[in-house]
Structures are given as structure tokens and as C-alpha cells.
Scaffold this motif. Structure first.
Motif, PDB file in Angstrom:
ATOM      1  N   VAL A 107      10.230 -40.034  -4.423  1.00  0.00           N
ATOM      2  CA  VAL A 107      10.842 -39.284  -3.220  1.00  0.00           C
ATOM      3  C   VAL A 107       9.982 -38.003  -3.234  1.00  0.00           C
ATOM      4  CG1 VAL A 107      12.661 -37.914  -2.705  1.00  0.00           C
ATOM      5  CG2 VAL A 107      13.221 -40.141  -3.835  1.00  0.00           C
ATOM      6  N   ILE A 108       9.601 -37.475  -3.957  1.00  0.00           N
ATOM      7  CA  ILE A 108       8.679 -36.294  -3.926  1.00  0.00           C
ATOM      8  C   ILE A 108       7.223 -36.672  -3.284  1.00  0.00           C
ATOM      9  CG2 ILE A 108       7.424 -34.580  -5.281  1.00  0.00           C
ATOM     10  CD1 ILE A 108       9.821 -34.439  -7.210  1.00  0.00           C
ATOM     11  N   ASP A 109       6.612 -37.634  -3.615  1.00  0.00           N
ATOM     12  CA  ASP A 109       5.407 -38.075  -3.260  1.00  0.00           C
ATOM     13  C   ASP A 109       5.677 -38.592  -1.587  1.00  0.00           C
ATOM     14  OD1 ASP A 109       4.173 -37.700  -5.410  1.00  0.00           O
ATOM     15  OD2 ASP A 109       4.131 -39.807  -6.209  1.00  0.00           O
ATOM     16  N   SER A 110       6.824 -38.985  -1.394  1.00  0.00           N
ATOM     17  CA  SER A 110       7.166 -39.412   0.215  1.00  0.00           C
ATOM     18  C   SER A 110       7.568 -38.327   1.079  1.00  0.00           C
ATOM     19  CB  SER A 110       8.268 -40.557   0.021  1.00  0.00           C
ATOM     20  OG  SER A 110       8.526 -40.842   1.273  1.00  0.00           O
ATOM     21  N   ILE A 111       8.306 -37.342   0.606  1.00  0.00           N
ATOM     22  CA  ILE A 111       8.797 -36.390   1.610  1.00  0.00           C
ATOM     23  C   ILE A 111       8.495 -34.977   0.842  1.00  0.00           C
ATOM     24  CG2 ILE A 111      10.848 -37.803   2.252  1.00  0.00           C
ATOM     25  CD1 ILE A 111      12.537 -35.827   0.468  1.00  0.00           C
ATOM     26  N   GLY A 112       7.690 -34.678  -0.160  1.00  0.00           N
ATOM     27  CA  GLY A 112       7.204 -33.559  -0.540  1.00  0.00           C
ATOM     28  C   GLY A 112       8.178 -32.789  -1.327  1.00  0.00           C
ATOM     29  N   TYR A 113       8.074 -31.750  -2.152  1.00  0.00           N
ATOM     30  CA  TYR A 113       8.709 -30.861  -2.842  1.00  0.00           C
ATOM     31  C   TYR A 113       9.818 -30.185  -2.230  1.00  0.00           C
ATOM     32  CZ  TYR A 113       5.422 -31.871  -6.967  1.00  0.00           C
ATOM     33  OH  TYR A 113       4.778 -32.438  -7.835  1.00  0.00           O
ATOM     34  N   ARG A 114       9.552 -29.536  -1.167  1.00  0.00           N
ATOM     35  CA  ARG A 114      10.560 -28.575  -0.689  1.00  0.00           C
ATOM     36  C   ARG A 114      11.643 -29.600  -0.074  1.00  0.00           C
ATOM     37  NH1 ARG A 114      11.175 -27.147   4.579  1.00  0.00           N
ATOM     38  NH2 ARG A 114       9.173 -27.603   5.033  1.00  0.00           N
ATOM     39  N   ARG A 115      11.401 -30.547   0.775  1.00  0.00           N
ATOM     40  CA  ARG A 115      12.757 -31.639   1.196  1.00  0.00           C
ATOM     41  C   ARG A 115      13.273 -32.190  -0.013  1.00  0.00           C
ATOM     42  NH1 ARG A 115       9.460 -34.398   6.424  1.00  0.00           N
ATOM     43  NH2 ARG A 115       9.430 -32.445   7.684  1.00  0.00           N
ATOM     44  N   SER A 116      12.549 -32.575  -1.079  1.00  0.00           N
ATOM     45  CA  SER A 116      13.249 -33.191  -2.153  1.00  0.00           C
ATOM     46  C   SER A 116      14.216 -32.289  -3.008  1.00  0.00           C
ATOM     47  CB  SER A 116      12.076 -33.666  -3.068  1.00  0.00           C
ATOM     48  OG  SER A 116      11.444 -34.616  -2.736  1.00  0.00           O
ATOM     49  N   ILE A 117      13.943 -30.884  -2.700  1.00  0.00           N
ATOM     50  CA  ILE A 117      14.785 -29.903  -3.500  1.00  0.00           C
ATOM     51  C   ILE A 117      16.148 -30.001  -2.575  1.00  0.00           C
ATOM     52  CG2 ILE A 117      14.933 -27.485  -3.818  1.00  0.00           C
ATOM     53  CD1 ILE A 117      12.196 -27.353  -4.617  1.00  0.00           C
ATOM     54  N   THR A 118      15.794 -29.925  -1.285  1.00  0.00           N
ATOM     55  CA  THR A 118      17.005 -29.888  -0.524  1.00  0.00           C
ATOM     56  C   THR A 118      18.150 -31.224  -0.462  1.00  0.00           C
ATOM     57  OG1 THR A 118      15.649 -28.867   1.368  1.00  0.00           O
ATOM     58  CG2 THR A 118      17.688 -29.928   1.951  1.00  0.00           C
TER      59      THR A 118
ATOM     60  N   GLY B 179      21.268 -35.362  -8.924  1.00  0.00           N
ATOM     61  CA  GLY B 179      20.495 -34.141  -7.942  1.00  0.00           C
ATOM     62  C   GLY B 179      19.784 -33.627  -8.807  1.00  0.00           C
ATOM     63  N   LEU B 180      20.374 -33.013 -10.028  1.00  0.00           N
ATOM     64  CA  LEU B 180      19.395 -32.163 -10.900  1.00  0.00           C
ATOM     65  C   LEU B 180      18.160 -32.805 -11.286  1.00  0.00           C
ATOM     66  CD1 LEU B 180      22.088 -30.305 -13.073  1.00  0.00           C
ATOM     67  CD2 LEU B 180      20.255 -29.324 -11.523  1.00  0.00           C
ATOM     68  N   ALA B 181      18.026 -34.166 -11.544  1.00  0.00           N
ATOM     69  CA  ALA B 181      16.865 -34.906 -11.902  1.00  0.00           C
ATOM     70  C   ALA B 181      15.842 -34.656 -10.770  1.00  0.00           C
ATOM     71  CB  ALA B 181      17.386 -36.198 -11.898  1.00  0.00           C
ATOM     72  N   LEU B 182      16.183 -34.738  -9.460  1.00  0.00           N
ATOM     73  CA  LEU B 182      15.337 -34.383  -8.459  1.00  0.00           C
ATOM     74  C   LEU B 182      14.789 -33.135  -8.224  1.00  0.00           C
ATOM     75  CD1 LEU B 182      13.726 -35.604  -6.027  1.00  0.00           C
ATOM     76  CD2 LEU B 182      15.925 -35.425  -4.576  1.00  0.00           C
ATOM     77  N   LEU B 183      15.773 -32.140  -8.659  1.00  0.00           N
ATOM     78  CA  LEU B 183      15.540 -30.687  -8.511  1.00  0.00           C
ATOM     79  C   LEU B 183      14.573 -30.270  -9.824  1.00  0.00           C
ATOM     80  CD1 LEU B 183      18.778 -29.088  -7.713  1.00  0.00           C
ATOM     81  CD2 LEU B 183      16.747 -29.190  -6.222  1.00  0.00           C
ATOM     82  N   GLN B 184      14.943 -30.825 -10.934  1.00  0.00           N
ATOM     83  CA  GLN B 184      13.927 -30.473 -11.982  1.00  0.00           C
ATOM     84  C   GLN B 184      12.466 -31.267 -12.118  1.00  0.00           C
ATOM     85  OE1 GLN B 184      14.527 -28.692 -14.632  1.00  0.00           O
ATOM     86  NE2 GLN B 184      16.649 -28.970 -15.424  1.00  0.00           N
ATOM     87  N   THR B 185      12.635 -32.395 -11.472  1.00  0.00           N
ATOM     88  CA  THR B 185      11.186 -33.019 -11.190  1.00  0.00           C
ATOM     89  C   THR B 185      10.287 -32.245 -10.206  1.00  0.00           C
ATOM     90  OG1 THR B 185      12.176 -35.205 -11.589  1.00  0.00           O
ATOM     91  CG2 THR B 185      10.063 -35.121 -10.656  1.00  0.00           C
ATOM     92  N   ALA B 186      10.839 -31.584  -9.212  1.00  0.00           N
ATOM     93  CA  ALA B 186      10.407 -30.703  -8.375  1.00  0.00           C
ATOM     94  C   ALA B 186       9.961 -29.352  -8.739  1.00  0.00           C
ATOM     95  CB  ALA B 186      11.208 -30.729  -6.876  1.00  0.00           C
ATOM     96  N   ALA B 187      10.917 -28.701  -9.475  1.00  0.00           N
ATOM     97  CA  ALA B 187      10.715 -27.175  -9.657  1.00  0.00           C
ATOM     98  C   ALA B 187      10.024 -26.955 -10.805  1.00  0.00           C
ATOM     99  CB  ALA B 187      12.413 -26.704  -9.721  1.00  0.00           C
ATOM    100  N   ASN B 188      10.174 -27.734 -12.060  1.00  0.00           N
ATOM    101  CA  ASN B 188       9.289 -27.396 -13.109  1.00  0.00           C
ATOM    102  C   ASN B 188       7.831 -27.265 -12.851  1.00  0.00           C
ATOM    103  OD1 ASN B 188      10.969 -27.034 -15.921  1.00  0.00           O
ATOM    104  ND2 ASN B 188      11.856 -28.432 -14.739  1.00  0.00           N
ATOM    105  N   PRO B 189       7.211 -28.399 -11.930  1.00  0.00           N
ATOM    106  CA  PRO B 189       5.722 -28.127 -11.894  1.00  0.00           C
ATOM    107  C   PRO B 189       5.378 -26.824 -11.000  1.00  0.00           C
ATOM    108  CG  PRO B 189       6.622 -30.315 -11.346  1.00  0.00           C
ATOM    109  CD  PRO B 189       7.694 -29.448 -11.558  1.00  0.00           C
ATOM    110  N   TYR B 190       6.521 -26.351 -10.223  1.00  0.00           N
ATOM    111  CA  TYR B 190       6.123 -25.154  -9.454  1.00  0.00           C
ATOM    112  C   TYR B 190       5.869 -24.031 -10.528  1.00  0.00           C
ATOM    113  CZ  TYR B 190       7.404 -26.157  -4.596  1.00  0.00           C
ATOM    114  OH  TYR B 190       7.429 -26.400  -3.395  1.00  0.00           O
ATOM    115  N   ALA B 191       6.826 -23.843 -11.551  1.00  0.00           N
ATOM    116  CA  ALA B 191       6.546 -22.824 -12.503  1.00  0.00           C
ATOM    117  C   ALA B 191       5.193 -23.019 -13.226  1.00  0.00           C
ATOM    118  CB  ALA B 191       7.719 -22.727 -13.145  1.00  0.00           C
TER     119      ALA B 191
END
Length: 417
Positions: free
Chosen positions: A63-74, A109-121
Motif C-alpha cells: 500500500v505504501i509503495d502504491s500510494i505513498g507514506y502520507r496517504r497510507s497514514i490517512t 490500521g496500526l499495522a499500516l501506520l507503524q509500517t509508515a511512521a517508524n521509517p520516518y523516525a
């Protein structure tokens, strides 16, 4: 240079992770009473919540590779809000499977959020200080963990004190018993409705924010072979990190989500017992602050991991072997010794992945399934040998983490600078 605005947004997300996740520490005893469960059955709260991470972690990377990190968080926040809505029919019907369905969606939902957010940090700054940045996020997470059991406990578990006392009346009719339990279940309605509203508002905020997509802007294009497929077993720091996080999350969930039940097992009322997870979260925050101060100035990520795993073994053994209520006060300090394990493993495991970061991140998120499996084993043992002796299950968990730190977590880029 550390990018403050994106990290501030990620900090808010980590607060949400913490509030939703550590609310389970109060939800387990709450549902045990209102749905009339034993210890093993009550820990299906953590099972369905964390099994969702395992199921949705790899799809999250796609999902992240398809729509990007920001949209995935949403999208992740929206799925969590949907899960929160399930608590309305669950509370009104007092049907345990509805509660579990809501928790499963929130975990997804948290799985998607965590997959996106941890790499940011981890990526928004030098790799040797990734654990330091994740520790800052951990402070946000655990501060929410202080508030969650206290807030929910003051509403739901306070009512449980009186209801448990009235349920002991042998003259109580079956109908009156059902009415009391229904009234208790209804106590979770307002907290979860408020959670849903906040999640929807946050999803809209992130949707219109200026959060960058790090897969496009932050990947290290100088890394060799980043266009090749990720060879999982050729990277011991990654696959070892996945296993280390599997055991760690299981041990961490046990160290927090069992405290209220343990306190009740010592004769403490549910409303008073809610303070123990909050104590553990405060200990976590102290540990994170030590990491923020110490990395990389005083010690590197690998050293932090060795010290944390070793200290966790010592504290857990002390809690198991010390008789009486004192053991509970000792086990609370697992929060301090646990604090640096998650950020140190993350900082080490994803180094050098480049454009494979989202895939590596999803594999690490899959390891959160340890929080589904290991607490169930704890619950089964607690029903047979009691809470205190059931904590033996965390000892091999910390031993593996120590082995990972000593043998597999070596990295040329993980040096004190």
C-alpha cells in the motif's frame, strides 16, 4: 539535519499508537469482568490486536509503495476509526467477538501506520542516531500509555469495583446479574466514541499536511544493489531483528498488560490497580530519556541493546523470585529496562536497506505478532500456576534479544561518533 516539522507530526502519531495500544492494559481486565472470561480468554484482546500486525504488515508495504507514506497514514487512521465504531454494538450487546473484531481492525490500521511512521523516525536524520529519534517518538508513545489506563480506568474500572462486589451476592438473580454486567459494558461507549472522533480529525489533518513521502525523497540512492530484490536471509541484522522484535513485543505486552490482573490477584481493587501500568509507562519514559541523552554521545545502539536485554533479565528474575506484593513493584521497572530495545533493534535492523526500507519495515512490523502469541501463553500459565510464576515466559525472550545484540547486531555504521 533532523527535520522537525515531519517528526512533530510523527510524534502525534506515536502518541496515538501508544494510547490505543496501552488502553489494552485496562481493557483486558475490563472485558474479563464484563464478558465473564478466564485469564486465557481475556488475553485474546492482545491476540487479535497484534495478529492483525502480522497479517497486514506485508500488504501495508505494498500500500505504501502504491500510494505513498502520507496517504497510507490517512488510510490507517480511517481503518482504526472503523474499528473503534465496532465498540458501539459490542458494548450494547456485550458480545465478546464484536469487541475482538473492533480490536482486529484497529490493529490492522496500526499495522499500516507503524509500517509508515517508524521509517520516518529512523531515516529523517543520520543512521547512527536513529535509535535516538525513535526514542523521542517512544516518549510520545509511552506518555500516552500513562494516560490511557488512567483515563479508561477512571471511567470503566471504577464502576467495576462496585459491580464485582455486588456480583458476589449469592441472592442476586440471573436477570439482575446480566443487568449489572450490561451496565459495566456500556461504560466503554463514551471513551471509544471520543477516540473515533479524534482519529477522524487526525486523518483529515494528515491528509492536508505537508508530510513528505520519504520513499521518494529520503532513500539513500548511493547504497549498492538497492534495485535488486531484498535478500532477507543474507541480512542477519534484519532477520535477527525480526526475531528479536517478535520476542520483545511479547515480553513488553506481558510486562504492561498483565499488571492490573497481577495487582487484582494480590487483592488490589481494579480502580486502584490501574495505576500500575501508568507506573510502567513512566519507567519507559525515563528509559527513553536516557537513550535520547546517551545515544550516540555515551554509547551506541548495540551497547544500549546489550544493557537493556541484560537488565530486563535481572529485573524479571527478581520479580519472579521476590514473594508478595513487592514482586509487582519490581516488575513495573521492566518499563525502564525495556525502553531502548525497540528503538535500538529498529535502528540497527533497517540500516542500509535504501529503497527496500518499506519492505524491511513491514517485516519488522510482522514481528509484532509476538504480542499476540506470547501473552496467550502467559494467560494459560497464569490460570494454572498464578500470575507471578507465569512471568517465566519472558526470560527466554530477553535471552534471545541479548544473543542478537552480541552476535548479529554488529554494524560498521553503528559506532559512537
Amino acid at each position: 539535519m533532523l527535520k522537525k516539522t515531519p517528526l512533530a507530526i510523527i510524534g502525534i502519531l506515536f502518541f496515538i499508537f501508544g494510547f490505543i495500544t496501552w488502553l489494552n492494559s485496562a481493557l483486558v481486565p475490563f472485558l474479563k469482568i464484563s464478558c465473564e472470561l478466564n485469564n486465557f480468554e481475556s488475553y485474546f484482546v492482545t491476540f487479535v490486536f497484534y495478529i492483525a500486525y502480522f497479517i497486514f504488515a506485508l500488504p501495508s508495504a505494498k500500500v505504501i509503495d502504491s500510494i505513498g507514506y502520507r496517504r497510507s497514514i490517512t488510510v490507517g487512521l480511517a481503518v482504526m476509526a472503523l474499528g473503534g465504531l465496532f465498540f458501539i454494538p459490542a458494548a450494547l450487546s456485550r458480545f465478546y467477538l464484536f469487541f475482538l473484531a473492533g480490536l482486529f481492525l484497529m490493529g490492522a490500521g496500526l499495522a499500516l501506520l507503524q509500517t509508515a511512521a517508524n521509517p520516518y523516525a529512523a531515516i529523517l536524520g543520520p543512521p547512527e542516531t536513529a535509535a535516538k529519534r525513535i526514542s523521542i517518538m517512544g516518549v510520545c508513545n509511552k506518555f500516552a500509555g500513562v494516560l490511557a489506563p488512567l483515563a479508561f480506568g477512571s471511567v470503566a474500572l471504577k464502576a467495576a469495583d462496585d459491580i464485582m462486589h455486588r456480583l458476589e451476592d449469592p441472592a442476586l438473580s440471573l436477570l439482575a446479574r446480566e443487568e449489572l454486567l450490561d451496565a459495566l459494558a456500556h461504560k466503554c461507549l463514551i471513551p471509544y466514541i471520543l477516540i473515533v472522533i479524534f482519529l477522524v480529525m487526525l486523518a483529515l489533518f494528515v491528509k492536508f499536511s505537508q508530510l513528505p513521502d520519504i520513499d521518494k525523497e529520503e532513500s539513500d540512492s548511493s547504497l549498492p544493489n538497492e534495485k535488486e530484490p531484498l535478500r532477507f536471509f543474507s541480512r542477519p541484522t534484519l532477520w535477527g531483528g525480526v526475531l528479536a522484535l517478535f520476542f520483545y513485543v511479547g515480553a513488553e505486552v506481558i510486562s504492561v498488560d498483565t499488571l492490573i490482573g497481577n495487582a487484582m490477584d494480590h487483592g488490589i481493587s481494579p480502580s486502584d490497580a490501574k495505576i500500575f501500568p501508568a507506573f510502567s509507562m513512566v519507567a519507559f519514559i525515563i528509559g527513553y530519556l536516557l537513550g535520547i541523552i546517551g545515544i550516540p554521545r555515551l554509547f551506541n545502539q548495540r551497547t544500549a541493546l546489550i544493557l537493556s536485554a541484560s537488565a530486563s533479565i535481572v529485573v524479571a528474575l527478581a520479580g519472579i523470585l521476590t514473594p508478595g506484593l513487592a514482586s509487582l513493584y519490581i516488575l513495573v521497572w521492566l518499563g525502564l529496562t525495556n525502553a531502548m530495545i525497540w528503538p535500538a533493534v529498529w535502528g540497527i535492523a533497517i540500516q542500509g536497506l535504501g529503497k527496500h526500507t518499506s519492505t524491511g519495515s513491514s517485516l519488522l512490523i510482522m514481528a509484532i505478532v509476538g504480542g499476540a502469541i506470547i501473552p496467550l501463553l502467559f494467560g494459560k500459565l497464569a490460570d494454572k500456576v498464578g500470575f507471578q510464576q507465569a512471568y517465566w515466559v519472558v526470560i527466554p525472550c530477553y535471552l534471545f534479544i541479548l544473543i542478537y545484540a552480541l552476535l548479529f547486531a554488529k554494524s560498521q555504521r553503528d559506532k559512537v561518533s
